[in-house]
Each structure stands twice: as structure tokens, then as C-alpha cells.
Design an enzyme around this catalytic site. Structure first.
Site, PDB file in Angstrom:
ATOM      1  N   THR A  19       0.838  -1.216   0.000  1.00  0.00           N
ATOM      2  CA  THR A  19       0.000   0.000   0.000  1.00  0.00           C
ATOM      3  C   THR A  19       0.865   1.255   0.000  1.00  0.00           C
ATOM      4  O   THR A  19       0.677   2.158  -0.826  1.00  0.00           O
ATOM      5  CB  THR A  19      -0.901  -0.006   1.262  1.00  0.00           C
ATOM      6  OG1 THR A  19      -1.625  -1.231   1.289  1.00  0.00           O
ATOM      7  CG2 THR A  19      -1.869   1.155   1.276  1.00  0.00           C
ATOM      8  N   LYS A 112       6.388   2.176  12.416  1.00  0.00           N
ATOM      9  CA  LYS A 112       6.319   2.599  13.828  1.00  0.00           C
ATOM     10  C   LYS A 112       6.755   1.503  14.792  1.00  0.00           C
ATOM     11  O   LYS A 112       7.301   1.792  15.854  1.00  0.00           O
ATOM     12  CB  LYS A 112       4.911   3.077  14.188  1.00  0.00           C
ATOM     13  CG  LYS A 112       3.785   2.123  13.832  1.00  0.00           C
ATOM     14  CD  LYS A 112       3.083   2.585  12.594  1.00  0.00           C
ATOM     15  CE  LYS A 112       2.270   1.495  11.968  1.00  0.00           C
ATOM     16  NZ  LYS A 112       1.131   1.958  11.224  1.00  0.00           N
ATOM     17  N   VAL A 139       3.784   7.946  12.377  1.00  0.00           N
ATOM     18  CA  VAL A 139       2.793   8.416  13.350  1.00  0.00           C
ATOM     19  C   VAL A 139       1.690   9.165  12.622  1.00  0.00           C
ATOM     20  O   VAL A 139       1.932  10.182  11.974  1.00  0.00           O
ATOM     21  CB  VAL A 139       3.424   9.368  14.397  1.00  0.00           C
ATOM     22  CG1 VAL A 139       2.382   9.770  15.430  1.00  0.00           C
ATOM     23  CG2 VAL A 139       4.608   8.703  15.074  1.00  0.00           C
ATOM     24  N   GLY A 141      -0.109   8.640   9.949  1.00  0.00           N
ATOM     25  CA  GLY A 141      -0.153   8.674   8.479  1.00  0.00           C
ATOM     26  C   GLY A 141       0.225  10.006   7.872  1.00  0.00           C
ATOM     27  O   GLY A 141       1.372  10.447   7.947  1.00  0.00           O
ATOM     28  N   LYS A 212       2.924   4.439  18.324  1.00  0.00           N
ATOM     29  CA  LYS A 212       2.905   5.845  17.916  1.00  0.00           C
ATOM     30  C   LYS A 212       3.011   6.771  19.122  1.00  0.00           C
ATOM     31  O   LYS A 212       3.696   7.796  19.079  1.00  0.00           O
ATOM     32  CB  LYS A 212       1.627   6.128  17.128  1.00  0.00           C
ATOM     33  CG  LYS A 212       1.543   5.325  15.829  1.00  0.00           C
ATOM     34  CD  LYS A 212       0.143   5.371  15.242  1.00  0.00           C
ATOM     35  CE  LYS A 212       0.020   4.501  14.010  1.00  0.00           C
ATOM     36  NZ  LYS A 212      -1.367   4.294  13.586  1.00  0.00           N
TER      37      LYS A 212
HETATM   38  P1  NDP Z   1       1.824  -3.999   2.850  1.00  0.00           P
HETATM   39  O1  NDP Z   1       1.590  -5.297   3.536  1.00  0.00           O
HETATM   40  O2  NDP Z   1       0.794  -3.471   1.941  1.00  0.00           O
HETATM   41  O3  NDP Z   1       3.201  -4.056   2.055  1.00  0.00           O
HETATM   42  C1  NDP Z   1       4.361  -4.613   2.589  1.00  0.00           C
HETATM   43  C2  NDP Z   1       5.394  -4.783   1.491  1.00  0.00           C
HETATM   44  O4  NDP Z   1       6.579  -5.319   2.063  1.00  0.00           O
HETATM   45  C3  NDP Z   1       4.955  -5.734   0.376  1.00  0.00           C
HETATM   46  O5  NDP Z   1       5.334  -5.228  -0.879  1.00  0.00           O
HETATM   47  C4  NDP Z   1       5.723  -7.006   0.685  1.00  0.00           C
HETATM   48  O6  NDP Z   1       6.087  -7.745  -0.470  1.00  0.00           O
HETATM   49  C5  NDP Z   1       6.976  -6.477   1.330  1.00  0.00           C
HETATM   50  N1  NDP Z   1       7.556  -7.443   2.239  1.00  0.00           N
HETATM   51  C6  NDP Z   1       7.014  -7.961   3.365  1.00  0.00           C
HETATM   52  N2  NDP Z   1       7.869  -8.817   3.945  1.00  0.00           N
HETATM   53  C7  NDP Z   1       8.958  -8.852   3.158  1.00  0.00           C
HETATM   54  C8  NDP Z   1      10.169  -9.588   3.197  1.00  0.00           C
HETATM   55  N3  NDP Z   1      10.440 -10.437   4.171  1.00  0.00           N
HETATM   56  N4  NDP Z   1      11.082  -9.362   2.212  1.00  0.00           N
HETATM   57  C9  NDP Z   1      10.814  -8.492   1.199  1.00  0.00           C
HETATM   58  N5  NDP Z   1       9.665  -7.785   1.111  1.00  0.00           N
HETATM   59  C10 NDP Z   1       8.766  -7.973   2.072  1.00  0.00           C
HETATM   60  O7  NDP Z   1       2.159  -2.961   4.019  1.00  0.00           O
HETATM   61  P2  NDP Z   1       1.888  -1.394   4.026  1.00  0.00           P
HETATM   62  O8  NDP Z   1       2.349  -0.809   2.764  1.00  0.00           O
HETATM   63  O9  NDP Z   1       0.491  -1.147   4.482  1.00  0.00           O
HETATM   64  O10 NDP Z   1       2.822  -0.939   5.256  1.00  0.00           O
HETATM   65  C11 NDP Z   1       4.210  -0.748   5.094  1.00  0.00           C
HETATM   66  C12 NDP Z   1       4.719  -0.024   6.331  1.00  0.00           C
HETATM   67  O11 NDP Z   1       4.037   1.210   6.454  1.00  0.00           O
HETATM   68  C13 NDP Z   1       4.492  -0.750   7.654  1.00  0.00           C
HETATM   69  O12 NDP Z   1       5.541  -0.478   8.523  1.00  0.00           O
HETATM   70  C14 NDP Z   1       3.207  -0.115   8.171  1.00  0.00           C
HETATM   71  O13 NDP Z   1       3.070  -0.193   9.569  1.00  0.00           O
HETATM   72  C15 NDP Z   1       3.446   1.307   7.741  1.00  0.00           C
HETATM   73  N6  NDP Z   1       2.260   2.146   7.621  1.00  0.00           N
HETATM   74  C16 NDP Z   1       1.214   1.744   6.857  1.00  0.00           C
HETATM   75  C17 NDP Z   1       0.111   2.558   6.720  1.00  0.00           C
HETATM   76  C18 NDP Z   1      -1.042   2.179   5.852  1.00  0.00           C
HETATM   77  O14 NDP Z   1      -2.003   2.937   5.807  1.00  0.00           O
HETATM   78  N7  NDP Z   1      -1.022   1.029   5.193  1.00  0.00           N
HETATM   79  C19 NDP Z   1       0.042   3.856   7.389  1.00  0.00           C
HETATM   80  C20 NDP Z   1       1.224   4.203   8.149  1.00  0.00           C
HETATM   81  C21 NDP Z   1       2.288   3.361   8.261  1.00  0.00           C
HETATM   82  P3  NDP Z   1       5.000  -8.466  -1.435  1.00  0.00           P
HETATM   83  O15 NDP Z   1       4.115  -7.364  -1.955  1.00  0.00           O
HETATM   84  O16 NDP Z   1       5.810  -9.088  -2.501  1.00  0.00           O
HETATM   85  O17 NDP Z   1       4.260  -9.427  -0.556  1.00  0.00           O
HETATM   86  N1  HSE Z   2      -3.087   0.281  11.051  1.00  0.00           N
HETATM   87  C1  HSE Z   2      -2.831   1.660  11.251  1.00  0.00           C
HETATM   88  C2  HSE Z   2      -4.118   2.343  11.663  1.00  0.00           C
HETATM   89  C3  HSE Z   2      -2.304   2.247   9.957  1.00  0.00           C
HETATM   90  O1  HSE Z   2      -5.179   1.725  11.602  1.00  0.00           O
HETATM   91  O2  HSE Z   2      -4.086   3.482  12.094  1.00  0.00           O
HETATM   92  C4  HSE Z   2      -1.668   3.577  10.170  1.00  0.00           C
HETATM   93  O3  HSE Z   2      -0.580   3.544  10.997  1.00  0.00           O
END
Ligand code: NDP
Ligand code: HSE
Length: 441
Positions: A19, A112, A139, A141, A212
Site C-alpha cells: 500500500t 512505527k 505516526v 499517516g 505511535k
Molecule cells: P503492505 O503489507 O501493503 O506491504 C508490505 C510490502 O513489504 C509488500 O510489498 C511485501 O512484499 C513487502 N515485504 C514484506 N515482507 C517482506 C520480506 N520479508 N522481504 C521483502 N519484502 C517484504 O504494508 P503497508 O504498505 O500497508 O505498510 C508498510 C509499512 O508502512 C508498515 O511499517 C506499516 O506499519 C506502515 N504504515 C502503513 C500505513 C497504511 O495505511 N497502510 C500507514 C502508516 C504506516 P510483497 O508485496 O511481494 O508481498
Molecule cells: N493500522 C494503522 C491504523 C495504519 O489503523 O491506524 C496507520 O498507521
């Protein structure tokens, strides 16, 4: 400002194409002109990594190299800065971040969990190697609250920071309030909309909000981050009946993280960090924060109450925060990750909550028979808890279980704890009581 056409591009190695990672690529592409004008140079994503090289991600990655091992991003000569958008407090995300900082490359992360557990160590590593560590997206978003506290409010002494720090829980609680839907159905919807963490127990258990809060407390108070000291409870015990009772009493229920800094004699300040579902008076600004929105309140001694509000999760808002950090690095801003040089951050021991004064909502689940209310009120009397109001729901059949909801007058927290100890093991209670603090205005 430097001219983007004449200065060397900033080359980015990006790990994680989920994402947030894909959101960052889209934002860099769509707003390229604006972003590069503000950065003063071009930004190029040169290498990417994720788990599955073959997955169609709805974005053309053909102009970028693929790193088979994400930790290799740290040692590539064509990478200046690493964006860690994978997640997880340990494992490859941490290995990559350590390796990048150790080799003097800046790191931008949305993680986080990693910052809450390892922030101090990583900040030291960055400082030792002249490398930036930035985590605005970790923290709340898209809300620039890390920058807001670290820069905008930096002249203030901040003694209290609190807010709605988890979009998933806020979405669930406000949907339950609006529609009366069940917890499980609303959680499923939050997961489908991309708000929830890979492991949703981190959201509903309050752990994500605690990550956070620990980061905000460190920045706001100039303290060494101490995630283990955050007393955390989630929203799984909150029932539709609690939401209805709260509404009848003039409150809404929200998961709130609160960090207080008690300034003592020189060098003896203590922190109290707690994440709990709370009753929020309907007139409080946080009562109007619904859906996945986050809101953070910081009280500065000169600024007064500051309210930061916006989207706490999702592709666009989170990418916005990540790219803002990359722009800072492109401009040469390394900054102190937690607002003070890392060696100046002070260790603050946890404060004792028992002497705090507040009001509580307490929900008892009891057998509906003579003497039960007398037993509960006697325990309150013996513990010194003064009752402001008490509601018992009508029972469905003789002798069945009923809910008794109570609101206390203001008093020390330890008195409520003592009352519950007196009632512990009573055959009149059919489940453990639920205590929800009432957020003060
Ligand atoms: P997703 O699960 O959507 O994406 C994670 C990505 O990391 C995927 O592309 C995945 O690969 C890759 N990945 C996971 N494990 C491995 C591994 N062992 N080796 C290589 N690649 C790996 O997560 P998000 O994008 O939602 O979140 C990413 C970060 O952002 C997290 O720390 C989350 O807490 C933080 N975050 C997310 C928010 C949100 O709204 N989603 C908001 C704020 C922070 P593949 O696609 O190939 O499976
Ligand atoms: N899972 C988190 C939330 C995403 O629901 O707020 C943003 O950090």
C-alpha cells in the site's frame, strides 16, 4: 533554492511495494514537478525490492532495478537514501535500516513498530554516521505531527500529548456507534479498506497506537523512547451496550493514547504513557473525529493546545508523509530524529498512575438478584469512590445477567482499583468489570 536541473539527483532504494510503497511511487510520478522544485533536485527511485518479483502491482516498475535481497539496498553505490516500507519491528526491515545507517545512507521509514522498539539505537547509529533517520509516516499517516512537534512547536515545553492514533479502531468504534454493527463485521471492512496492519491484533489490541504514542512522547518530552512502559489495552472488550450507555450519558468511546510528563526536581521527570478506550465528552474536539481519521493534541506552555487532525492511514496520506521526509533529505536536512541530539535525550522512569485524579465509567456484568447493587456500592463506599450516576439495564428474564453502568465522581485512580479488588471473586459478578476513563476536557 538549488536548481533541480543542475544538482545531482537523489537516488532512492525502495523496499516494500505494498500500500505505502506503491503510493510513494505514484506520488513521485504524479507530483514530480512540484516535488523536485521543492527538493531542489531530481528524485529517482533506482532500485526496488519486495517479496514477490512477479506480482502485478498496477505500476510500471520496468525502469527500476530489482534487488533480490532488500538488505543489499544499503550497500549499493547507486543508492543515496533508503525508503523502508516493509514493516515489522525485527527481521529484514531492521537489518536494512541498520545496514543503511551504518553505511551513512539516510533512511525514511513508515515503520512505527521498528522505531518504537529500536528508535534510540537507530538514532545513535544515524548520528554516529551522519545519516538521517526520518519517520513522519510512522505516526498518524499523513498528518505532519512529527514535524509539527519537532519543528513548529520546538520552542515549547510540552507536558501532555494525547489523541486518536489508530485509524482502524476509530473506524470500528465510530461505525459501531453509527450503525450498531458488530465488532467483527466492522473490523473486516477496515481490513478491506487497507487501514488495518498485516496483523490486525496490533490495531485492536492498542499496540499500534502504543507504538505511535511512544514516538510522540519521546519527541514531545525530549525523552528516550520507552515503548515497554506504555500501559496498553485495546477495544475488544467494548460492547455495543457500552457505546449506547456512553451515548446516553453524553459521551462517545474512542481509543485514546495519552502521554503525560511530570516535571520533578532537575533530572527527575517521569512519563506516564497509556493507551485505553476512553469516554470522550461530546463537546471535546476528539469526539468529532470519526472513521479512520487520526487527531493529536499537544499542550505547549506557550502555544497552548495544538490540534493536528487528518488521515491516519491509507496509500495517499502515508505516501505524502514519506515523500516529505525524502524531500527534507534531498535538501540536506538531517535533523535530530527525536528533536534533541540523541545523547541529550533523558531517561524518564514511568510515573505512578495511582495518585492521578479522574472520573471513570465502570461496567459491571451481574446476576440480577437482590443485594447485588448493594454489594457493588458498598465496595465503592469502602474504597472511597464517590458515584455520580448508575444505570441498570432492564433484564430479559428473571435471574438473568444484566449490565450495570456507573460513572464516578473525580477521585484518585487507586480508589477504583481498590473497589475492584474488594469485588474480585464475588459470585454476583458474571464477568470482569470494564473500567473506561473519562477524558478530561
Ligand atoms: P503492505 O503489507 O501493503 O506491504 C508490505 C510490502 O513489504 C509488500 O510489498 C511485501 O512484499 C513487502 N515485504 C514484506 N515482507 C517482506 C520480506 N520479508 N522481504 C521483502 N519484502 C517484504 O504494508 P503497508 O504498505 O500497508 O505498510 C508498510 C509499512 O508502512 C508498515 O511499517 C506499516 O506499519 C506502515 N504504515 C502503513 C500505513 C497504511 O495505511 N497502510 C500507514 C502508516 C504506516 P510483497 O508485496 O511481494 O508481498
Ligand atoms: N493500522 C494503522 C491504523 C495504519 O489503523 O491506524 C496507520 O498507521
Amino acid at each position: 533554492m538549488a536548481d533541480a536541473s543542475t544538482t545531482k539527483p537523489l537516488r532512492i532504494g525502495l523496499a516494500g511495494l505494498g500500500t505505502v510503497g506503491i503510493g510513494v511511487l505514484r506520488l513521485l510520478e504524479e507530483n514530480r514537478t512540484t516535488i523536485e522544485a521543492r527538493a531542489g533536485r531530481a528524485l529517482q527511485v533506482v532500485t526496488v525490492n519486495a517479496r514477490d518479483k512477479t506480482k502485478d502491482r498496477g505500476f510500471d516498475l520496468s525502469g527500476m532495478a530489482w534487488a533480490d535481497d532488500m538488505v543489499d539496498l544499503a550497500s549499493r553505490d547507486d543508492v543515496d537514501v533508503v525508503a523502508e516500507l516493509v514493516g515489522g519491528s525485527e527481521g529484514p526491515a531492521l537489518d536494512l535500516t541498520r545496514a543503511a545507517l551504518a553505511s551513512g545512507k539516510g533512511v525514511v521509514t513508515a515503520n512505527k513498530a521498528m522505531i518504537a522498539h529500536h528508535g534510540l539505537e537507530l538514532a545513535k547509529l544515524g548520528a554516529a554516521n551522519g545519516a538521517a533517520l526520518k519517520f513522519e509516516a510512522a505516526v498518524a499517516g499523513g498528518i505532519p505531527v512529527v514535524k509539527g512537534l519537532r519543528e513548529g512547536a520546538s520552542a515549547n515545553r510540552i507536558e501532555r500529548i494525547y489523541g486518536i492514533l489508530n485509524g482502524t479502531c476509530n473506524f470500528i468504534l465510530s461505525e459501531m456507534e453509527k450503525s450498531g454493527a458488530d465488532f467483527a463485521d466492522v473490523l473486516k471492512e477496515a481490513q478491506e479498506m487497507g487501514y488495518a496492519e498485516a496483523d490486525p491484533s496490533f490495531d485492536i489490541g492498542g499496540i499500534d497506537a502504543a507504538h505511535k504514542l511512544a514516538i510522540l512522547a519521546s519527541i514531545g518530552f525530549g525523552a528516550q523512547i520507552d515503548f515497554d512502559a506504555v500501559a496498553t489495552s485495546g477495544i475488544t472488550e467494548v460492547r455495543a451496550a457500552d457505546i449506547a450507555q456512553a451515548k446516553a450519558l453524553g459521551f462517545v468511546i474512542r481509543l485514546i493514547g495519552v502521554a503525560d510528563c511530570d516535571i520533578g526536581e532537575a533530572g527527575t521527570s517521569r512519563m506516564l504513557q497509556r493507551v485505553r478506550p476512553c469516554l470522550v465528552p461530546k463537546r471535546h474536539p476528539l469526539a468529532h473525529v470519526t472513521g479512520p481519521t487520526n487527531a493529536v493534541v499537544a499542550e505547549g506552555n506557550f502555544s497552548g493546545r495544538l490540534l493536528f487532525q487528518g488521515a491516519g492511514a491509507g496509500e495517499g496520506p502515508t505516501a505524502s508523509a514519506v515523500v516529505a521526509d525524502i524531500i527534507d533529505i534531498a535538501r540536506g536536512d538531517i535533523g535530530a530524529p527525536f528533536s534533541l541530539p540523541v545523547d541529550d535525550l533523558v531517561h524518564m522512569a514511568p510515573a505512578d498512575p495511582g495518585g492521578r485524579v479522574g472520573r471513570d465509567y465502570i461496567r459491571f456484568t451481574v446476576s440480577d438478584r437482590p443485594g447485588v447493587l448493594a454489594e457493588i456500592t458498598a465496595a465503592m463506599r469502602d474504597a472511597g469512590v464517590s458515584i455520580e450516576s448508575l444505570i441498570q439495564q432492564g433484564r430479559e428474564s428473571a435471574g438473568s445477567e444484566v449490565l450495570v453502568a456507573m460513572v464516578t465522581h473525580e477521585g484518585p485512580e487507586r480508589h477504583v482499583g481498590k473497589a475492584l479488588e474488594l469485588l474480585d471473586g464475588s459470585p454476583s459478578l458474571t464477568a470482569s468489570p470494564l473500567v473506561l476513563p473519562i477524558l478530561r476536557d
